[in-house]
Design a protein around this motif. Structure first.
Motif, short mmCIF file in Angstrom:
data_model
loop_
_atom_site.label_atom_id
_atom_site.label_comp_id
_atom_site.label_asym_id
_atom_site.label_seq_id
_atom_site.Cartn_x
_atom_site.Cartn_y
_atom_site.Cartn_z
N ARG A 320 -1.81 1.93 1.14
CA ARG A 320 -1.79 3.38 1.33
C ARG A 320 -2.70 3.80 2.49
NH1 ARG A 320 -1.61 3.81 -4.47
NH2 ARG A 320 -3.88 4.04 -4.48
N ALA A 321 -3.86 3.17 2.57
CA ALA A 321 -4.79 3.49 3.66
C ALA A 321 -4.17 3.12 5.01
CB ALA A 321 -6.11 2.75 3.46
N GLN A 322 -3.46 2.01 5.07
CA GLN A 322 -2.78 1.63 6.31
C GLN A 322 -1.70 2.64 6.69
OE1 GLN A 322 -1.44 -2.35 5.54
NE2 GLN A 322 -3.38 -3.29 6.19
N GLN A 323 -1.00 3.16 5.66
CA GLN A 323 0.00 4.19 5.94
C GLN A 323 -0.65 5.47 6.47
OE1 GLN A 323 2.06 4.65 2.22
NE2 GLN A 323 3.31 2.80 2.50
N GLU A 324 -1.80 5.85 5.94
CA GLU A 324 -2.50 7.03 6.42
C GLU A 324 -2.97 6.85 7.86
OE1 GLU A 324 -2.80 9.95 4.97
OE2 GLU A 324 -1.66 9.25 3.24
#
Length: 449
Positions: A320-324
């Protein structure tokens, strides 16, 4: 026989002396200012009226308030008054009109004695000026006014010779004003184009040309203020974009740190899972040989399941952090692309405006050149100026209802109701002399006395 005798009289020195005497008397009459006591009222005069009556029973004066105020002499030569009605006023003095009003009020109100009426001139009837002046027409009379002052109220003598030059001069002034305005607007557009080009090239500073355009002082307020405004806009837009990009980069850095932390925790969980899995294998081996009970096995299996679940959650959080991070980088790219697109559009629009104002500037320059050429040509065609001496006369109405044209000078005093005539000879023609009609010999309708 009668006509023959008239011709002999006109040709005689006595006749000429009589005409000169009458002319001199006419001029003398026009020289003295109007006196209210001797002034005869006429149509257009406005009088201020007050009427009082002594009443012995009250021991004071009673004021007839309906008859208090300003009243104008009408076209029929009368005053229309409350209580009394129509009172003849034309040809009377202020005192004579006051006596008429007092007598009429005594008669209409049935008074024992006439009241005391006072009449003063509140506003004289206007005078008129016609002929060779800039603005002929009707003007308010001022006591003591002379002819030259009346001409000045009509904006002076008509300058027929200068009419064309005045029009050309107005056109030249208008074209020069347009020339300056278009020059300023073109300069502002060039400065804007330089600022937009610096934004498009992502420069940290903006360089303007130190040379001011033609018609603008390099250190003038307008030139320096335009440069200052463009610099302020450039700095404000650059700082705004910089802050937004810094905010996005800070978010990306924070998410990358969070991903690193999640990865480290996931690595720790993986080692813990491996350790529990090895321990669980050893316990199962002991159970197979009957050396331990199942309680330890169940506890290790529960712990292994918890570690594995937590490891999966950490991996999901990292994704999720990579997507953000990807979203933040995309937003920054879109922000830069949008700013670039806006700058390109502004540059195109500014260039179109520059081309338009170049055409307008060229047209204004052509108009200035044409007006200057036309003025020079007109001056050459007209030649040197020649003073024009006007012929002045006044048409004056007498109390007996007749009107007479009297030759006058510039210092002749004007009376209310006078019609001042200004005759101007045509340019290049000599003055022909005074009117063939002598003072007092011609009425307005042309009949001789």
């Amino acid at each position: 026989m009668k006509h023959a005798s008239l011709s002999l009289i006109e040709a005689s020195p006595l006749r000429r002396m009589l005409v000169a005497l009458r002319t001199g008397l006419g001029l003398l009459i026009c020289t003295f200012p109007v006196k209210a006591a001797d002034y005869h009222l006429g149509f257009g005069d406005k009088v201020r009226l007050r009427v009082h009556e002594w009443r012995a029973d009250r021991g004071d004066f009673f004021e007839w308030s309906p008859l208090k105020g300003d009243f104008m002499v009408g076209p029929t030569g009368t005053l229309s008054l409350p209580v009394i009605g129509e009172v003849p006023a034309s040809g009377t003095t202020s005192k004579e009109l006051a006596d008429r009003i007092a007598s009429a009020l005594q008669e209409h109100a049935g008074l024992i004695r006439p009241p005391v009426a006072s009449v003063e001139i509140a506003e004289f009837r206007p005078f008129f000026i016609v002929g060779g002046v800039e603005k002929p027409g009707q003007y308010p009379f001022r006591p003591g006014m002379i002819v030259i002052e009346a001409i000045s109220m009509a904006q002076g003598l008509y300058r027929a010779r200068e009419a064309g030059l005045l029009r050309i001069e107005r056109d030249s002034i208008s074209a020069r004003g347009d020339l300056r305005v278009f020059g300023l607007q073109l300069s502002a557009l060039n400065l804007r184009r330089a600022r937009l080009q610096a934004e498009l090239d992502q420069k940290d500073t903006i360089q303007f040309s130190t040379d001011a355009p033609a018609g603008i002082e390099p250190r003038s307020v307008s030139w320096t203020s335009m440069i200052r405004e463009e610099r302020l806009i450039f700095e404000a837009r650059r700082e705004s974009l910089k802050r937004q990009l810094e905010t996005g980069n800070q978010l990306v850095a924070s998410l990358e740190q969070e991903i690193q932390s999640l990865r480290e925790r996931a690595e720790l969980r993986k080692r813990q899972v491996d350790a529990v899995d090895r321990e669980l294998g050893r316990i199962r081996n002991l159970l197979d040989r009957g050396l331990t009970n199942t309680g330890r096995q169940l506890e290790l299996e529960r712990l292994l399941s918890e570690y594995q679940s937590n490891e999966v959650e950490l991996g999901t959080a990292a994704l999720r952090a990579q997507q953000e991070i990807a979203k933040a980088k995309l937003a920054m790219t879109q922000l830069q692309d949008q700013r670039r697109s806006e700058v390109v559009q502004d540059l195109q629009h500014t260039q179109i405006q520059i081309d338009e104002y170049k055409e307008k500037l060229q047209t204004a320059q052509g108009l200035v050149s044409e007006s200057e050429f036309s003025a020079t040509k007109l001056e050459t065609m007209m030649g040197p100026r020649q003073p024009i001496e006007p012929m002045l006369s006044i048409i004056r109405h007498t109390p007996d209802g007749e009107s007479h044209e009297i030759p006058v000078t510039q210092i002749t005093v004007v009376e209310p109701g006078d019609v001042i005539k200004i005759d101007l000879p045509a340019p290049g023609q000599p003055r022909l002399g005074p009117s063939p009609f002598k003072a007092g010999e011609r009425t307005v309708n042309g009949s001789s006395r």
